[in-house]
Design a protein around this motif. Structure first.
Motif, PDB file in Angstrom:
ATOM      1  N   ALA A   1     -23.209   3.311   5.791  1.00 21.29           N
ATOM      2  CA  ALA A   1     -22.029   2.697   5.181  1.00 21.29           C
ATOM      3  C   ALA A   1     -21.960   2.987   3.681  1.00 21.29           C
ATOM      4  O   ALA A   1     -22.972   3.198   3.018  1.00 21.29           O
ATOM      5  CB  ALA A   1     -22.059   1.196   5.414  1.00 21.29           C
ATOM      6  N   GLN A   2     -20.761   3.006   3.169  1.00 22.46           N
ATOM      7  CA  GLN A   2     -20.469   3.153   1.743  1.00 22.46           C
ATOM      8  C   GLN A   2     -21.016   4.454   1.166  1.00 22.46           C
ATOM      9  O   GLN A   2     -21.478   4.505   0.028  1.00 22.46           O
ATOM     10  CB  GLN A   2     -21.012   1.951   0.965  1.00 22.46           C
ATOM     11  CG  GLN A   2     -20.379   0.643   1.404  1.00 22.46           C
ATOM     12  CD  GLN A   2     -20.920  -0.548   0.639  1.00 22.46           C
ATOM     13  OE1 GLN A   2     -21.800  -0.410  -0.197  1.00 22.46           O
ATOM     14  NE2 GLN A   2     -20.383  -1.715   0.949  1.00 22.46           N
ATOM     15  N   GLY A   3     -20.983   5.513   1.942  1.00 20.21           N
ATOM     16  CA  GLY A   3     -21.347   6.835   1.437  1.00 20.21           C
ATOM     17  C   GLY A   3     -22.830   7.090   1.304  1.00 20.21           C
ATOM     18  O   GLY A   3     -23.234   8.101   0.738  1.00 20.21           O
ATOM     19  N   ARG A   4     -23.643   6.183   1.791  1.00 17.43           N
ATOM     20  CA  ARG A   4     -25.087   6.390   1.698  1.00 17.43           C
ATOM     21  C   ARG A   4     -25.547   7.307   2.833  1.00 17.43           C
ATOM     22  O   ARG A   4     -24.849   7.500   3.823  1.00 17.43           O
ATOM     23  CB  ARG A   4     -25.822   5.052   1.790  1.00 17.43           C
ATOM     24  CG  ARG A   4     -25.581   4.160   0.600  1.00 17.43           C
ATOM     25  CD  ARG A   4     -26.405   2.898   0.712  1.00 17.43           C
ATOM     26  NE  ARG A   4     -26.236   2.059  -0.449  1.00 17.43           N
ATOM     27  CZ  ARG A   4     -25.324   1.126  -0.591  1.00 17.43           C
ATOM     28  NH1 ARG A   4     -24.447   0.925   0.386  1.00 17.43           N
ATOM     29  NH2 ARG A   4     -25.249   0.394  -1.670  1.00 17.43           N
ATOM     30  N   ALA A   5     -26.766   7.805   2.670  1.00 18.41           N
ATOM     31  CA  ALA A   5     -27.366   8.637   3.711  1.00 18.41           C
ATOM     32  C   ALA A   5     -28.830   8.234   3.866  1.00 18.41           C
ATOM     33  O   ALA A   5     -29.561   8.176   2.889  1.00 18.41           O
ATOM     34  CB  ALA A   5     -27.263  10.112   3.337  1.00 18.41           C
ATOM     35  N   PHE A   6     -29.221   7.954   5.097  1.00 18.73           N
ATOM     36  CA  PHE A   6     -30.617   7.612   5.383  1.00 18.73           C
ATOM     37  C   PHE A   6     -31.282   8.806   6.031  1.00 18.73           C
ATOM     38  O   PHE A   6     -30.672   9.534   6.803  1.00 18.73           O
ATOM     39  CB  PHE A   6     -30.705   6.406   6.327  1.00 18.73           C
ATOM     40  CG  PHE A   6     -30.414   5.090   5.672  1.00 18.73           C
ATOM     41  CD1 PHE A   6     -29.994   4.996   4.354  1.00 18.73           C
ATOM     42  CD2 PHE A   6     -30.565   3.925   6.385  1.00 18.73           C
ATOM     43  CE1 PHE A   6     -29.736   3.781   3.769  1.00 18.73           C
ATOM     44  CE2 PHE A   6     -30.312   2.690   5.806  1.00 18.73           C
ATOM     45  CZ  PHE A   6     -29.893   2.630   4.489  1.00 18.73           C
ATOM     46  N   ARG A   7     -32.563   8.975   5.747  1.00 18.42           N
ATOM     47  CA  ARG A   7     -33.317  10.086   6.318  1.00 18.42           C
ATOM     48  C   ARG A   7     -33.917   9.684   7.655  1.00 18.42           C
ATOM     49  O   ARG A   7     -34.434   8.583   7.820  1.00 18.42           O
ATOM     50  CB  ARG A   7     -34.437  10.518   5.378  1.00 18.42           C
ATOM     51  CG  ARG A   7     -35.343  11.562   6.008  1.00 18.42           C
ATOM     52  CD  ARG A   7     -36.305  12.133   5.050  1.00 18.42           C
ATOM     53  NE  ARG A   7     -35.594  13.086   4.210  1.00 18.42           N
ATOM     54  CZ  ARG A   7     -36.107  13.616   3.111  1.00 18.42           C
ATOM     55  NH1 ARG A   7     -37.298  13.275   2.701  1.00 18.42           N
ATOM     56  NH2 ARG A   7     -35.422  14.482   2.410  1.00 18.42           N
ATOM     57  N   ILE A   8     -33.869  10.607   8.603  1.00 20.20           N
ATOM     58  CA  ILE A   8     -34.538  10.439   9.891  1.00 20.20           C
ATOM     59  C   ILE A   8     -35.579  11.543   9.997  1.00 20.20           C
ATOM     60  O   ILE A   8     -35.260  12.728   9.832  1.00 20.20           O
ATOM     61  CB  ILE A   8     -33.539  10.535  11.060  1.00 20.20           C
ATOM     62  CG1 ILE A   8     -32.597   9.342  11.010  1.00 20.20           C
ATOM     63  CG2 ILE A   8     -34.268  10.616  12.384  1.00 20.20           C
ATOM     64  CD1 ILE A   8     -31.573   9.348  12.088  1.00 20.20           C
TER      65      ILE A   8
END
Length: 129
Positions: free
Chosen positions: A106-113
């Protein structure tokens, strides 16, 4: 310089483990998940270990079933050992390279997998030896 490296290579060959083995590299399953199944079959006779792997509902059991069969084939063909005398002496799963992927949030964030890989090794030994 060259003679020193030849000497080191000869020493490495003399110390090399001569037990039958099989290795599977870059397997797309986490080593943590593989180690759970490896702990179950470690030290067991090959026939019992294969029966356990056949009936274990884990993703790693299919890969390990093929790997143990490969190690048994190496023992039979290369070292003339009998299938009934073989025991799983050592087995371990080391971490391979991790594939890094991005999951949009959400809100343009990016999480790493992190998609982890494993290098799995199975070493057999003869009961008589």
């Amino acid at each position: 310089m060259a003679t020193r490296s030849k000497q080191k290579a000869l020493e490495r060959q003399a110390k090399a483990d001569t037990r039958p083995r099989a290795t599977a590299k870059f397997i797309r399953i986490s080593p943590f998940k593989v180690r759970i199944v490896l702990d179950v079959i470690k030290g067991k006779p090959v026939t019992e270990a294969l029966a356990i792997l056949e009936n274990t509902p884990k993703a790693a059991s299919e890969v390990l079933f093929k790997l143990v069969n490969s190690a048994v084939a190496n023992a039979e063909n290369n070292m003339n050992l009998s299938r009934g005398d073989l025991v799983i002496a050592e087995c371990y799963a080391n971490e391979g390279p991790t594939l890094k992927r991005i999951m949009p949030r959400a809100q343009g964030r990016a999480f790493r997998i992190n998609k982890r890989t494993s290098h799995i090794t199975v070493i057999l030994d003869s009961v008589n030896a």
